[in-house]
Scaffold this motif. Structure first.
Motif, PDB file in Angstrom:
ATOM      1  N   ILE A 185      -5.736   5.207  -6.955  1.00  0.00           N
ATOM      2  CA  ILE A 185      -4.564   4.860  -6.148  1.00  0.00           C
ATOM      3  C   ILE A 185      -3.537   5.979  -6.295  1.00  0.00           C
ATOM      4  CG2 ILE A 185      -2.635   3.252  -5.940  1.00  0.00           C
ATOM      5  CD1 ILE A 185      -4.498   1.018  -6.722  1.00  0.00           C
ATOM      6  N   PRO A 186      -3.078   6.542  -5.188  1.00  0.00           N
ATOM      7  CA  PRO A 186      -2.152   7.682  -5.278  1.00  0.00           C
ATOM      8  C   PRO A 186      -0.818   7.315  -5.923  1.00  0.00           C
ATOM      9  CG  PRO A 186      -3.081   7.478  -3.062  1.00  0.00           C
ATOM     10  CD  PRO A 186      -3.424   6.230  -3.792  1.00  0.00           C
ATOM     11  N   ARG A 187      -0.302   8.235  -6.714  1.00  0.00           N
ATOM     12  CA  ARG A 187       0.982   8.041  -7.359  1.00  0.00           C
ATOM     13  C   ARG A 187       2.142   8.162  -6.372  1.00  0.00           C
ATOM     14  NH1 ARG A 187       2.144   8.517 -12.754  1.00  0.00           N
ATOM     15  NH2 ARG A 187       0.056   9.371 -13.094  1.00  0.00           N
ATOM     16  N   PHE A 188       1.891   8.793  -5.205  1.00  0.00           N
ATOM     17  CA  PHE A 188       3.004   9.091  -4.301  1.00  0.00           C
ATOM     18  C   PHE A 188       3.653   7.836  -3.728  1.00  0.00           C
ATOM     19  CE2 PHE A 188      -0.767   9.669  -1.386  1.00  0.00           C
ATOM     20  CZ  PHE A 188      -0.521   8.597  -0.529  1.00  0.00           C
ATOM     21  N   PHE A 189       2.972   6.684  -3.791  1.00  0.00           N
ATOM     22  CA  PHE A 189       3.602   5.464  -3.301  1.00  0.00           C
ATOM     23  C   PHE A 189       4.909   5.176  -4.045  1.00  0.00           C
ATOM     24  CE2 PHE A 189      -0.780   4.208  -1.835  1.00  0.00           C
ATOM     25  CZ  PHE A 189      -0.448   4.123  -0.485  1.00  0.00           C
ATOM     26  N   ALA A 190       4.943   5.534  -5.330  1.00  0.00           N
ATOM     27  CA  ALA A 190       6.149   5.271  -6.125  1.00  0.00           C
ATOM     28  C   ALA A 190       7.331   6.114  -5.673  1.00  0.00           C
ATOM     29  CB  ALA A 190       5.860   5.537  -7.610  1.00  0.00           C
ATOM     30  N   ASP A 191       7.081   7.195  -4.947  1.00  0.00           N
ATOM     31  CA  ASP A 191       8.169   8.056  -4.469  1.00  0.00           C
ATOM     32  C   ASP A 191       8.684   7.643  -3.094  1.00  0.00           C
ATOM     33  OD1 ASP A 191       7.911   9.630  -6.773  1.00  0.00           O
ATOM     34  OD2 ASP A 191       6.325  10.838  -5.851  1.00  0.00           O
ATOM     35  N   MET A 192       8.061   6.640  -2.483  1.00  0.00           N
ATOM     36  CA  MET A 192       8.493   6.181  -1.161  1.00  0.00           C
ATOM     37  C   MET A 192       9.640   5.188  -1.343  1.00  0.00           C
ATOM     38  SD  MET A 192       4.897   5.748   0.894  1.00  0.00           S
ATOM     39  CE  MET A 192       3.933   7.193   1.353  1.00  0.00           C
ATOM     40  N   LYS A 193      10.854   5.634  -1.121  1.00  0.00           N
ATOM     41  CA  LYS A 193      12.042   4.841  -1.417  1.00  0.00           C
ATOM     42  C   LYS A 193      12.176   3.612  -0.524  1.00  0.00           C
ATOM     43  CE  LYS A 193      13.156   7.849  -4.498  1.00  0.00           C
ATOM     44  NZ  LYS A 193      12.928   7.524  -5.930  1.00  0.00           N
ATOM     45  N   SER A 194      11.600   3.659   0.685  1.00  0.00           N
ATOM     46  CA  SER A 194      11.743   2.534   1.612  1.00  0.00           C
ATOM     47  C   SER A 194      10.654   1.489   1.443  1.00  0.00           C
ATOM     48  CB  SER A 194      11.724   3.047   3.057  1.00  0.00           C
ATOM     49  OG  SER A 194      12.765   3.969   3.297  1.00  0.00           O
ATOM     50  N   LEU A 195       9.611   1.793   0.680  1.00  0.00           N
ATOM     51  CA  LEU A 195       8.449   0.915   0.580  1.00  0.00           C
ATOM     52  C   LEU A 195       8.815  -0.412  -0.072  1.00  0.00           C
ATOM     53  CD1 LEU A 195       5.412   0.961   1.229  1.00  0.00           C
ATOM     54  CD2 LEU A 195       5.010   1.648  -1.136  1.00  0.00           C
ATOM     55  N   ARG A 196       8.427  -1.526   0.578  1.00  0.00           N
ATOM     56  CA  ARG A 196       8.690  -2.862   0.048  1.00  0.00           C
ATOM     57  C   ARG A 196       7.431  -3.721  -0.003  1.00  0.00           C
ATOM     58  NH1 ARG A 196      12.167  -0.349  -1.277  1.00  0.00           N
ATOM     59  NH2 ARG A 196      14.426  -0.641  -1.120  1.00  0.00           N
ATOM     60  N   TYR A 197       6.405  -3.362   0.748  1.00  0.00           N
ATOM     61  CA  TYR A 197       5.182  -4.169   0.812  1.00  0.00           C
ATOM     62  C   TYR A 197       3.993  -3.224   0.631  1.00  0.00           C
ATOM     63  CZ  TYR A 197       1.746  -7.528   2.749  1.00  0.00           C
ATOM     64  OH  TYR A 197       0.677  -8.364   2.939  1.00  0.00           O
ATOM     65  N   LEU A 198       3.194  -3.478  -0.400  1.00  0.00           N
ATOM     66  CA  LEU A 198       2.020  -2.647  -0.658  1.00  0.00           C
ATOM     67  C   LEU A 198       0.855  -3.548  -1.046  1.00  0.00           C
ATOM     68  CD1 LEU A 198       0.731   0.139  -0.930  1.00  0.00           C
ATOM     69  CD2 LEU A 198       1.542   0.228  -3.293  1.00  0.00           C
ATOM     70  N   ASN A 199      -0.158  -3.616  -0.187  1.00  0.00           N
ATOM     71  CA  ASN A 199      -1.325  -4.468  -0.424  1.00  0.00           C
ATOM     72  C   ASN A 199      -2.572  -3.600  -0.412  1.00  0.00           C
ATOM     73  OD1 ASN A 199      -3.286  -6.429  -0.581  1.00  0.00           O
ATOM     74  ND2 ASN A 199      -2.477  -7.693   1.083  1.00  0.00           N
ATOM     75  N   LEU A 200      -3.185  -3.444  -1.587  1.00  0.00           N
ATOM     76  CA  LEU A 200      -4.388  -2.626  -1.745  1.00  0.00           C
ATOM     77  C   LEU A 200      -5.541  -3.454  -2.303  1.00  0.00           C
ATOM     78  CD1 LEU A 200      -2.659   0.495  -3.398  1.00  0.00           C
ATOM     79  CD2 LEU A 200      -3.186   0.150  -0.971  1.00  0.00           C
ATOM     80  N   GLN A 201      -5.432  -4.765  -2.260  1.00  0.00           N
ATOM     81  CA  GLN A 201      -6.435  -5.618  -2.908  1.00  0.00           C
ATOM     82  C   GLN A 201      -7.771  -5.590  -2.172  1.00  0.00           C
ATOM     83  OE1 GLN A 201      -4.969  -9.643  -2.975  1.00  0.00           O
ATOM     84  NE2 GLN A 201      -5.131  -9.927  -0.770  1.00  0.00           N
ATOM     85  N   ASN A 202      -8.809  -5.986  -2.913  1.00  0.00           N
ATOM     86  CA  ASN A 202     -10.163  -6.107  -2.366  1.00  0.00           C
ATOM     87  C   ASN A 202     -10.671  -4.804  -1.760  1.00  0.00           C
ATOM     88  OD1 ASN A 202     -10.144  -8.830  -3.106  1.00  0.00           O
ATOM     89  ND2 ASN A 202      -9.409  -9.496  -1.106  1.00  0.00           N
ATOM     90  N   ASN A 203     -10.626  -3.750  -2.587  1.00  0.00           N
ATOM     91  CA  ASN A 203     -11.218  -2.459  -2.240  1.00  0.00           C
ATOM     92  C   ASN A 203     -12.095  -2.010  -3.406  1.00  0.00           C
ATOM     93  OD1 ASN A 203     -10.280  -1.171   0.447  1.00  0.00           O
ATOM     94  ND2 ASN A 203      -8.404  -2.101  -0.335  1.00  0.00           N
ATOM     95  N   GLU A 204     -12.318  -0.717  -3.520  1.00  0.00           N
ATOM     96  CA  GLU A 204     -13.157  -0.185  -4.599  1.00  0.00           C
ATOM     97  C   GLU A 204     -12.416   0.897  -5.381  1.00  0.00           C
ATOM     98  OE1 GLU A 204     -16.798   1.049  -2.756  1.00  0.00           O
ATOM     99  OE2 GLU A 204     -17.228  -0.949  -1.948  1.00  0.00           O
ATOM    100  N   PHE A 205     -11.109   0.730  -5.534  1.00  0.00           N
ATOM    101  CA  PHE A 205     -10.322   1.694  -6.290  1.00  0.00           C
ATOM    102  C   PHE A 205     -10.677   1.607  -7.770  1.00  0.00           C
ATOM    103  CE2 PHE A 205      -7.370   0.836  -2.652  1.00  0.00           C
ATOM    104  CZ  PHE A 205      -7.417   2.117  -2.118  1.00  0.00           C
ATOM    105  N   HIS A 206     -10.546   2.736  -8.462  1.00  0.00           N
ATOM    106  CA  HIS A 206     -10.829   2.775  -9.895  1.00  0.00           C
ATOM    107  C   HIS A 206      -9.726   3.566 -10.599  1.00  0.00           C
ATOM    108  CE1 HIS A 206     -12.643   6.630  -8.515  1.00  0.00           C
ATOM    109  NE2 HIS A 206     -12.166   7.080  -9.672  1.00  0.00           N
ATOM    110  N   GLY A 207      -9.803   3.580 -11.942  1.00  0.00           N
ATOM    111  CA  GLY A 207      -8.838   4.349 -12.721  1.00  0.00           C
ATOM    112  C   GLY A 207      -7.645   3.511 -13.151  1.00  0.00           C
ATOM    113  N   VAL A 208      -6.612   4.218 -13.583  1.00  0.00           N
ATOM    114  CA  VAL A 208      -5.420   3.573 -14.129  1.00  0.00           C
ATOM    115  C   VAL A 208      -4.382   3.415 -13.019  1.00  0.00           C
ATOM    116  CG1 VAL A 208      -3.609   3.706 -15.885  1.00  0.00           C
ATOM    117  CG2 VAL A 208      -5.889   4.642 -16.353  1.00  0.00           C
TER     118      VAL A 208
END
Length: 428
Positions: free
Chosen positions: A293-316
């Motif tokens: 999952i990219p770290r850049f989402f944390a830098d998006m100041k306007s972001l309020r809704y983030l749904n990444l469930q039910n995929n095949e992401f790995h890592g921390v």
């Protein structure tokens, strides 16, 4: 030694003091004066009487009557122009139609001045629209109405700027049949319409809203869609799209809301998405996306809704608690190889993934994709770190002001009586 005060005099004095105390107590419980910051109710001067509108064109009155629509003062219910000697309808809305409504071609031809036409919950049989009406329309909405539509029927509205079709089957081999000649179109919604085919390889560049969710569209997401630099909302969810998200996705610089959920998309989230500064809503759930999952989402100041469930992401998971607190909705459950750093995020957070071990792997098996526990969280958020202090404060009320005032008054009376009795004994 002086004799004690006479009983009548003492009784009168006590009575006077009683009413004085009660009056003082009542004064203390009077409601507070209005706050000086409260704006007084404005006094609206009487408006000048509106100029009398011209009567509606008799042909249009008869058309409304034949359609069982209100024909008396129709301009008070719908928008009309100011033509003389007769005004003409510009907007018309059919809503919750009864069974006796039948669309007459003659009546519709008389309504060829319409610019906005809407059908809401009117499952009546469709009818051929006269050419004059098809060309005059700027906005057409059909929600759970007209039973069925065809791409050819919709394609004749070439001057539309706004097209909305929802919960109506549309028989068309792809979107291009419908949208190909609509060069003025800015907003298009064709959802839950059993639409088949693929997304066109060419779009008109003035589109700001595209929603084709809940259909049977297939194929890859073409790069043509990334050329819409005025696009603010994109919803391709619940279709059969496959392949990767275009690497040029970041060219959608005006995008605020995007949903690609419930498709068969694969690959990683493109790095170019960092170039979209105003993203508020991102839903990529229920696909086959992989990578970290990219770290850049944390830098998006306007972001309020983030749904990444039910995929095949790995890592921390690369987010901290302050970022999660900023979001209204955050969902990552259903990614079996994803874990979170327990030194950064509290185990009290209901993330739907396991904590990481020292190798960055899940310490215990996380909930399965179809595990009901992963989907039983609140729709508003995938985490809950709140306490009950606020709710306790809401239920806490101070003593009633009236009761407090009466208690003070009675206490004063008792004190005065005791004081006077002692005084009379002392004087006696």
């Amino acid at each position: 030694m002086k004799p004690p005060p006479s009983s009548p005099l003492l009784f009168s004095l006590l009575l006077f003091l009683f009413f004085t105390a009660v009056s003082s107590a009542a004064t203390k419980v009077l409601p507070p004066a209005p706050s000086p910051t409260t704006s007084p109710t404005p006094v609206t001067p009487s408006a000048a009487p509106p100029s009398k509108a011209a009567p509606l064109d008799p042909k249009q009155v008869r058309a409304l009557q034949s359609l069982n629509l209100p024909s008396r003062n129709p301009c008070s219910l719908n928008q009309c122009d100011s033509a003389k000697p007769f005004s003409h309808l510009l907007s018309l809305r059919f809503s919750n139609c009864s069974d006796d409504v039948s669309m007459s071609s003659t009546a519709l031809k008389s309504l060829s001045t319409l610019q906005n036409l809407s059908f809401y919950n009117c499952p009546v049989a469709p009818v051929h629209f006269p050419t004059e009406l098809s060309l005059s329309l700027h906005s057409f909405s059909c929600i759970h109405s007209l039973r069925r539509l065809t791409g050819v029927f919709l394609s004749r509205f070439v001057n539309l700027t706004d097209l909305t079709v929802t919960n109506v089957p549309v028989n068309a081999s792809g979107l291009y049949v419908i949208l190909g000649n609509m060069k003025k179109l800015k907003s298009v919604t064709i959802s839950n319409a059993s639409l088949t085919g693929s997304i066109p390889k060419h779009f008109h560049l003035n589109l700001t809203h595209v929603d084709v969710s809940g259909n049977q569209l297939k194929g890859r997401i073409p790069t043509s869609i990334t050329l819409l630099d005025s696009l603010e909302s994109l919803n391709l969810s619940s279709n059969g799209f496959n392949g990767e998200i275009p690497s040029e996705f970041g060219d959608l610089i005006s995008l605020k809301n995007v949903s690609l959920a419930s498709n068969s998309l694969s690959g990683s989230i493109p790095e170019s998405m960092t170039a979209i500064p105003g993203l508020v809503h991102v839903d990529l759930s229920s696909n086959q996306l992989n990578g970290t999952i990219p770290r850049f989402f944390a830098d998006m100041k306007s972001l309020r809704y983030l749904n990444l469930q039910n995929n095949e992401f790995h890592g921390v998971l690369p987010f901290n608690a302050s970022f999660l607190k900023r979001l209204t909705v955050f969902k990552v459950g259903g990614n079996s190889n994803l874990c979170y750093n327990h030194t950064v995020l509290s185990s009290k957070l209901k993330l739907g993934v396991a904590p990481c071990d020292k190798h960055g792997l899940p310490m215990s098996p996380p909930p399965a994709k179809d595990d009901s526990s992963a989907n039983s969280e609140s729709d508003s958020s995938d985490y809950d770190d709140s306490d009950d202090d606020s709710s306790q404060k809401e239920h806490h009320h101070g003593p009633n002001k009236v009761v407090l005032g009466v208690a003070i008054g009675l206490s004063s009376i008792v004190f005065l009586i005791v004081f006077l009795v002692l005084l009379s004994k002392w004087c006696g």
